[in-house]
Design a protein around this motif. Structure first.
Motif, PDB file in Angstrom:
ATOM      1  N   VAL A 126     -24.067  17.796  -3.563  1.00  0.00           N
ATOM      2  CA  VAL A 126     -23.361  16.453  -3.286  1.00  0.00           C
ATOM      3  C   VAL A 126     -24.691  15.619  -2.705  1.00  0.00           C
ATOM      4  CG1 VAL A 126     -21.769  15.535  -1.675  1.00  0.00           C
ATOM      5  CG2 VAL A 126     -21.407  18.064  -1.995  1.00  0.00           C
ATOM      6  N   GLN A 127     -24.420  14.566  -3.539  1.00  0.00           N
ATOM      7  CA  GLN A 127     -25.659  13.628  -3.329  1.00  0.00           C
ATOM      8  C   GLN A 127     -25.088  12.041  -3.044  1.00  0.00           C
ATOM      9  OE1 GLN A 127     -27.298  15.191  -7.077  1.00  0.00           O
ATOM     10  NE2 GLN A 127     -29.054  14.200  -6.369  1.00  0.00           N
ATOM     11  N   HIS A 128     -25.895  11.439  -2.034  1.00  0.00           N
ATOM     12  CA  HIS A 128     -25.472   9.994  -2.164  1.00  0.00           C
ATOM     13  C   HIS A 128     -25.682   9.505  -3.283  1.00  0.00           C
ATOM     14  CE1 HIS A 128     -25.399   6.111  -0.110  1.00  0.00           C
ATOM     15  NE2 HIS A 128     -25.309   6.520   1.200  1.00  0.00           N
ATOM     16  N   ALA A 129     -24.651   8.762  -3.700  1.00  0.00           N
ATOM     17  CA  ALA A 129     -24.861   8.093  -5.103  1.00  0.00           C
ATOM     18  C   ALA A 129     -25.994   6.858  -5.107  1.00  0.00           C
ATOM     19  CB  ALA A 129     -23.418   7.563  -5.419  1.00  0.00           C
ATOM     20  N   ASP A 130     -26.466   6.334  -3.937  1.00  0.00           N
ATOM     21  CA  ASP A 130     -27.393   5.226  -4.067  1.00  0.00           C
ATOM     22  C   ASP A 130     -28.525   5.559  -4.972  1.00  0.00           C
ATOM     23  OD1 ASP A 130     -25.951   3.639  -2.678  1.00  0.00           O
ATOM     24  OD2 ASP A 130     -27.213   3.336  -0.966  1.00  0.00           O
ATOM     25  N   ILE A 131     -29.113   6.993  -4.899  1.00  0.00           N
ATOM     26  CA  ILE A 131     -30.028   7.279  -5.596  1.00  0.00           C
ATOM     27  C   ILE A 131     -30.007   6.897  -7.233  1.00  0.00           C
ATOM     28  CG2 ILE A 131     -29.409   9.798  -5.849  1.00  0.00           C
ATOM     29  CD1 ILE A 131     -32.581  10.429  -5.652  1.00  0.00           C
ATOM     30  N   PHE A 132     -28.772   7.387  -7.907  1.00  0.00           N
ATOM     31  CA  PHE A 132     -28.508   7.030  -9.082  1.00  0.00           C
ATOM     32  C   PHE A 132     -28.495   5.398  -9.165  1.00  0.00           C
ATOM     33  CE2 PHE A 132     -26.623  11.023  -7.836  1.00  0.00           C
ATOM     34  CZ  PHE A 132     -27.393  11.813  -8.618  1.00  0.00           C
ATOM     35  N   GLN A 133     -27.710   4.713  -8.424  1.00  0.00           N
ATOM     36  CA  GLN A 133     -27.609   3.540  -8.465  1.00  0.00           C
ATOM     37  C   GLN A 133     -29.194   2.488  -8.434  1.00  0.00           C
ATOM     38  OE1 GLN A 133     -24.546   2.125  -8.868  1.00  0.00           O
ATOM     39  NE2 GLN A 133     -25.196  -0.014  -8.815  1.00  0.00           N
ATOM     40  N   THR A 189     -13.655  11.690   6.712  1.00  0.00           N
ATOM     41  CA  THR A 189     -13.369  12.058   8.179  1.00  0.00           C
ATOM     42  C   THR A 189     -14.543  12.847   8.727  1.00  0.00           C
ATOM     43  OG1 THR A 189     -12.016  13.961   7.383  1.00  0.00           O
ATOM     44  CG2 THR A 189     -10.792  12.100   8.024  1.00  0.00           C
ATOM     45  N   ILE A 190     -15.553  13.309   7.634  1.00  0.00           N
ATOM     46  CA  ILE A 190     -16.513  14.035   7.964  1.00  0.00           C
ATOM     47  C   ILE A 190     -17.836  13.534   7.446  1.00  0.00           C
ATOM     48  CG2 ILE A 190     -15.366  16.137   8.027  1.00  0.00           C
ATOM     49  CD1 ILE A 190     -16.717  17.024   5.569  1.00  0.00           C
ATOM     50  N   GLY A 191     -19.195  13.939   7.999  1.00  0.00           N
ATOM     51  CA  GLY A 191     -20.384  13.176   7.317  1.00  0.00           C
ATOM     52  C   GLY A 191     -20.852  14.126   6.227  1.00  0.00           C
ATOM     53  N   LEU A 192     -21.798  13.273   5.576  1.00  0.00           N
ATOM     54  CA  LEU A 192     -22.294  13.950   4.211  1.00  0.00           C
ATOM     55  C   LEU A 192     -23.025  15.446   4.355  1.00  0.00           C
ATOM     56  CD1 LEU A 192     -23.224  13.865   1.221  1.00  0.00           C
ATOM     57  CD2 LEU A 192     -24.946  12.226   1.790  1.00  0.00           C
ATOM     58  N   GLN A 193     -23.697  15.560   5.416  1.00  0.00           N
ATOM     59  CA  GLN A 193     -24.195  16.947   5.417  1.00  0.00           C
ATOM     60  C   GLN A 193     -23.152  17.869   5.772  1.00  0.00           C
ATOM     61  OE1 GLN A 193     -28.000  17.333   7.549  1.00  0.00           O
ATOM     62  NE2 GLN A 193     -28.554  15.229   6.719  1.00  0.00           N
ATOM     63  N   GLN A 194     -22.236  17.774   6.655  1.00  0.00           N
ATOM     64  CA  GLN A 194     -21.058  18.514   6.712  1.00  0.00           C
ATOM     65  C   GLN A 194     -20.638  18.908   5.422  1.00  0.00           C
ATOM     66  OE1 GLN A 194     -19.212  16.406  10.208  1.00  0.00           O
ATOM     67  NE2 GLN A 194     -18.144  18.304  10.672  1.00  0.00           N
ATOM     68  N   LEU A 195     -20.067  17.865   4.835  1.00  0.00           N
ATOM     69  CA  LEU A 195     -19.495  18.260   3.458  1.00  0.00           C
ATOM     70  C   LEU A 195     -20.177  18.967   2.548  1.00  0.00           C
ATOM     71  CD1 LEU A 195     -16.900  17.469   1.715  1.00  0.00           C
ATOM     72  CD2 LEU A 195     -18.476  15.430   0.514  1.00  0.00           C
ATOM     73  N   GLN A 196     -21.544  18.842   2.578  1.00  0.00           N
ATOM     74  CA  GLN A 196     -22.653  19.355   1.737  1.00  0.00           C
ATOM     75  C   GLN A 196     -22.570  20.998   1.981  1.00  0.00           C
ATOM     76  OE1 GLN A 196     -26.131  17.518   2.729  1.00  0.00           O
ATOM     77  NE2 GLN A 196     -26.281  16.758   0.607  1.00  0.00           N
ATOM     78  N   GLU A 197     -22.552  21.320   3.296  1.00  0.00           N
ATOM     79  CA  GLU A 197     -22.570  22.761   3.841  1.00  0.00           C
ATOM     80  C   GLU A 197     -21.127  23.286   3.475  1.00  0.00           C
ATOM     81  OE1 GLU A 197     -23.276  22.797   8.223  1.00  0.00           O
ATOM     82  OE2 GLU A 197     -25.116  21.729   7.618  1.00  0.00           O
ATOM     83  N   ILE A 198     -19.978  22.554   3.803  1.00  0.00           N
ATOM     84  CA  ILE A 198     -18.917  23.327   3.187  1.00  0.00           C
ATOM     85  C   ILE A 198     -18.820  23.576   1.734  1.00  0.00           C
ATOM     86  CG2 ILE A 198     -16.206  22.651   3.021  1.00  0.00           C
ATOM     87  CD1 ILE A 198     -16.673  21.138   5.494  1.00  0.00           C
ATOM     88  N   LEU A 199     -18.966  22.822   0.798  1.00  0.00           N
ATOM     89  CA  LEU A 199     -19.139  22.809  -0.527  1.00  0.00           C
ATOM     90  C   LEU A 199     -20.014  24.007  -0.999  1.00  0.00           C
ATOM     91  CD1 LEU A 199     -18.015  19.293  -1.853  1.00  0.00           C
ATOM     92  CD2 LEU A 199     -16.780  21.380  -1.598  1.00  0.00           C
ATOM     93  N   GLN A 200     -21.159  23.972  -0.404  1.00  0.00           N
ATOM     94  CA  GLN A 200     -22.065  24.712  -0.666  1.00  0.00           C
ATOM     95  C   GLN A 200     -21.866  26.135  -0.327  1.00  0.00           C
ATOM     96  OE1 GLN A 200     -25.744  23.094   0.969  1.00  0.00           O
ATOM     97  NE2 GLN A 200     -25.871  21.856  -0.739  1.00  0.00           N
ATOM     98  N   GLY A 201     -21.102  26.198   0.752  1.00  0.00           N
ATOM     99  CA  GLY A 201     -20.812  27.592   1.279  1.00  0.00           C
ATOM    100  C   GLY A 201     -19.640  28.000   0.171  1.00  0.00           C
ATOM    101  N   LYS A 202     -18.471  27.452   0.100  1.00  0.00           N
ATOM    102  CA  LYS A 202     -17.582  27.687  -0.882  1.00  0.00           C
ATOM    103  C   LYS A 202     -18.092  28.000  -2.338  1.00  0.00           C
ATOM    104  CE  LYS A 202     -13.544  25.637   1.496  1.00  0.00           C
ATOM    105  NZ  LYS A 202     -12.729  26.572   1.667  1.00  0.00           N
TER     106      LYS A 202
END
Lengths: 89, 453
Positions: free
Chosen positions: A77-84, A54-67
């Motif tokens: 939090v990274q987009h998995a395509d870099i590993f793929q 329900t939220i974008g990647l950058q928003q999720l990064q901010e929430i989790l980094q803050g917590k």
């Protein structure tokens, strides 16, 4: 879209609970989880599916980094395509 | 699907071995900006650059954040200005450079390349004017990079232009003497210049390029060194090449991903990925240290050229399969002041100008970021350019010279350019004169390209 969440920091109660509750609120499903504790140091790698997030990647990064910061944890939090791309032809 | 170990490996490369995407460079054609009136020309150029590259920096930062890989530079290359501003006089050429500088600042890129002329066979009036304007243009701007292609395998070496470039470099050094001749760090003299190079200072958007293109330069000397260190001293050189190939493949895949994503988000065609190992002065980001990891005691010592040849070839072989379009300079860079290992090697006396010249025979791109005494004659600089151009022209490869005669400094003294441009001890230059050779002028004919023994 798959995400990779990595957490590093001093072990404490409720790290996975905190992360999984944020993911559940955002409708992100956990696919795989690898966690070790060495000398009181917590190290976790999680792969999650954010297809119906329900939220974008950058928003999720901010929430989790803050917590994470509040608890002295480094959460990435990274987009998995870099590993793929790097590891699969 | 990748494994947990794959994730660890990638993140270790980024966090510990300084894997990064060195640059996303947007090439922009300015051919439709040409106008006989300087004010209109500058207006057209400013509008085109700022509209096309408006989102470049933001998109680059978004991609870096989302994939967790640093994208160090966002840059712009434009059509060689001599083609667009052929009718301008010298003062107007400088105004065009100032316009490029303003446009680069407006969109937030740190360098813009393309204050350039292609004169491998001869100069037009506009080419001559642009070259004459280079010292002033580089003195009054911060972000503009200039380059001049003075030779090619098809046309030979334009020795009149070589002589002029020797003088231009000296003049540029004098005009920026208060900043350790930094203007010369933004001026490249090429043989066989490529049209889609994303790396500064030699980037320009060639005449065969589309309206706009995204070109990406990858990096990662630290990752290669770490992979070799892990393999240990017992690995033979075949195995060394194999390890470099595998590592280059992984590095390039990141570049390919970033390039595709950037071109998709910006709505700009994907040009190329440049398979280069570009060092920085930071610890753990050195090409020289890879050569030393292979077993050469100090970069510049015997064995260095062979080790560099292995590295350069293996990087290309590994990278080629990882990207759908490869181009640019593609090879290991050896910019002296930008590589901690090269700086150490110069300081301890193992790396000399002559050895660097030999190394450029087997790698990209040439005598790069080399500080020499300020009293080096213009004809000697021209002769160094001619030597390097000869290597490029005869071997059908790109070579370049980015040399900095620092006013007031002598061999062994330290010069600091700052940031990615680094610092370097002043290298000794062979004192014998090439004055008469350079004074002859003319054009060295194109070489024979068969009977290659």
């Amino acid at each position: 879209m798959k995400l990779v969440i990595t957490v590093v920091g001093r072990d404490q109660v409720g790290i996975i609970a905190m992360i999984s509750s944020v993911l559940a609120e955002c409708n992100i499903n956990i696919c795989n989880l690898d966690q070790t504790i060495v000398d009181g140091f917590f190290n976790m790698i999680m792969i999650a599916n954010a297809e119906h997030s329900t939220i974008g990647l950058q928003q999720l990064q901010e929430i989790l980094q803050g917590k994470g910061k509040q608890r002295g944890l480094d959460i990435r939090v990274q987009h998995a395509d870099i590993f793929q791309s790097m590891h699969k032809v | 699907m990748f494994t947990i170990d794959d994730i660890r490996e990638t993140n270790r490369m980024i966090a510990e071995n300084r894997l990064d995407v060195r640059t996303i460079t947007m090439g922009i054609s300015l051919r439709d900006c040409a106008d006989s009136d300087c004010q209109r020309l500058c207006h057209n150029i400013y509008e085109k650059i700022t509209s096309r590259a408006e989102r470049l920096v933001a998109v680059g930062e978004d991609i870096g954040r989302e994939y967790g890989v640093p994208i160090i530079n966002k840059r712009i290359s434009v059509t060689p200005i001599s083609l667009v501003a052929d009718r301008m006089d010298e003062r107007e050429m400088v105004r065009v450079a100032v316009t490029l500088d303003r446009a680069a600042a407006a969109v937030g890129v740190n360098f813009i390349g393309g204050f350039s002329a292609l004169v491998d066979k001869g100069c037009t009036r506009g080419d001559q004017t642009l070259i004459a304007a280079i010292p002033e243009a580089l003195a009054v701007t911060d972000r503009v990079c200039a380059s001049v292609n003075i030779a090619s395998t098809k046309a030979g070496i334009n020795m009149d232009a070589v002589r002029v470039m020797g003088e231009t470099i000296k003049e540029t050094a004098v005009r920026t003497a208060d900043r350790d001749a930094i203007g010369c760090a933004k001026l490249v003299v090429f043989a066989n210049a490529v049209q889609d190079n994303p790396f500064m200072a030699g980037a320009f958007h060639g005449v065969g390029e589309p309206e706009t293109a995204i070109n990406v330069g990858v990096s990662g000397p630290g990752v290669v060194k770490q992979a070799l260190a892990s393999a240990g001293k017992q690995a033979d050189l075949g195995m060394v090449a194999e390890i470099i190939k595998r590592t280059a493949f992984k590095i390039t895949r990141v570049g390919q991903l970033v390039a595709r994503e950037a071109s998709r988000r910006l709505g700009v065609s994907f040009g190329i990925v440049d398979l280069s190992l570009a060092p920085t002065p930071a610890v753990g980001d050195s090409v020289a240290h890879i050569l030393e990891e292979m077993g050469v005691e100090r970069c510049g010592g015997p064995g260095t050229t062979a080790a560099l040849a292995i590295l350069n070839d293996a990087v290309k072989k590994g990278g080629l399969m990882a990207s759908s379009y490869v181009g640019g300079l593609s090879g290991a860079f050896i910019p002296v002041s930008e590589d901690a290992g090269m700086i150490e090697a110069v300081a301890c006396g193992s790396l000399t100008l002559e050895k660097l010249e030999a190394m450029t025979c087997v790698c990209s791109v040439g005598l790069d970021m080399i500080a020499v005494p300020g009293d080096t004659p213009a004809t000697t600089i021209a002769a160094i350019i001619a030597d390097e151009a000869a290597i490029g022209v005869v071997n059908n490869k790109t070579t370049a010279v980015r040399i900095i005669p620092v006013p007031g400094k002598q061999t062994g003294q330290l010069v600091k350019f700052g940031g990615l441009l680094g610092y370097s001890p002043i290298l000794a230059v062979n004192p014998w004169s090439a004055g008469q050779f350079i004074a002859r002028g003319g054009r060295i004919p194109a070489p024979l390209s068969s009977l290659t023994n």
